[in-house]
Design an enzyme around this catalytic site. Sequence first.
Site, PDB file in Angstrom:
ATOM      1  N   SER A  42      10.281   3.823   6.453  1.00 22.30           N
ATOM      2  CA  SER A  42       9.930   2.613   7.191  1.00 22.30           C
ATOM      3  C   SER A  42      10.933   2.247   8.274  1.00 22.30           C
ATOM      4  O   SER A  42      10.559   1.604   9.272  1.00 22.30           O
ATOM      5  CB  SER A  42       9.783   1.438   6.214  1.00 22.30           C
ATOM      6  N   HIS A 267      14.114  -5.323   7.610  1.00 18.99           N
ATOM      7  CA  HIS A 267      13.816  -4.138   8.422  1.00 18.99           C
ATOM      8  C   HIS A 267      14.046  -4.446   9.895  1.00 18.99           C
ATOM      9  O   HIS A 267      14.070  -5.613  10.303  1.00 18.99           O
ATOM     10  CB  HIS A 267      12.367  -3.687   8.206  1.00 18.99           C
TER      11      HIS A 267
END
Length: 290
Positions: A42, A267
């Site tokens: 990711s 993230h």
Amino acid sequence: MRKLSSSRSRVAVLFAVATGAVLSGAPVAEAASDGYVALGDSYTAGPNVLPPDRTAPSGCARSLANYPHLVASALGLQLDDRSCTGAKTENVTATAQFPDQPPQITALSRTTKVVTLGIGGNDNNTFRDVVAACIAADSATPVGTPCKDTYGSTFVDNIHADAPVIGAAIARIHQTAPAAKVFVVGYPDILPRNGGCYPQVPITDGDVAYVDGIETELNTVLRDQAQLHNATFVDTYTPSLGHDACQAAGTRWIEPMTPGADAATLHPNAAGMRADAVAVTAAIRNARPA
């Protein structure tokens, strides 16, 4: 590894859901004959960073503004992006992650010229379990280092045990794409080295340093395995210092537990992807013959 309690498990599920948004899309295309192939999890795919890549396999949550797309544009490379949210090293080399996401290495050929690999954080569920365990421990005792006191070297030990798996994956990439230059991309700074931002990221200041140490140890393993297997390590951690999830919006490149921008929890946001692209682009340019 010590098993997570039910409360830790709930946090783990929330983190997994936040990082694994499902996109509908077409099946994976056949491997490109040459150019640039991006492999990874990711932190490469860029979940929730707009715009989404609607041709990506369902479940991969891949962005058209992730660093592979930005690097390909900057260098004029033909890109085949196989990165996928939740990928483990085994999903790069051996095991299909989803029915429409075969092992990522199937994108490589003998004429592939550039490969980037960003992997390792999902092996042994390291990132997910660290976050879940520390939030659970620190919510119960929000002072000191309760997570470190409970888990000690568990996560780092797992990272070191997995080092040969990372090395074998790099070796396999070289075997499959012998003409390619291989770049192992590290993880950016997620949490500050000192201090924290409780409750924005509900981990104590002491355990923030503990979590940061786990991440830097993973980056060290990635660097060492790259050097051992004739690949170039790309440091994205050092350039991102001061841009972690505890910084203000507009400064941070990593989003906190409740994202304030289009990105998954803990993230990279769009600015983080642009910063990673700068580091990767420079590494590829430096590796090219004059």
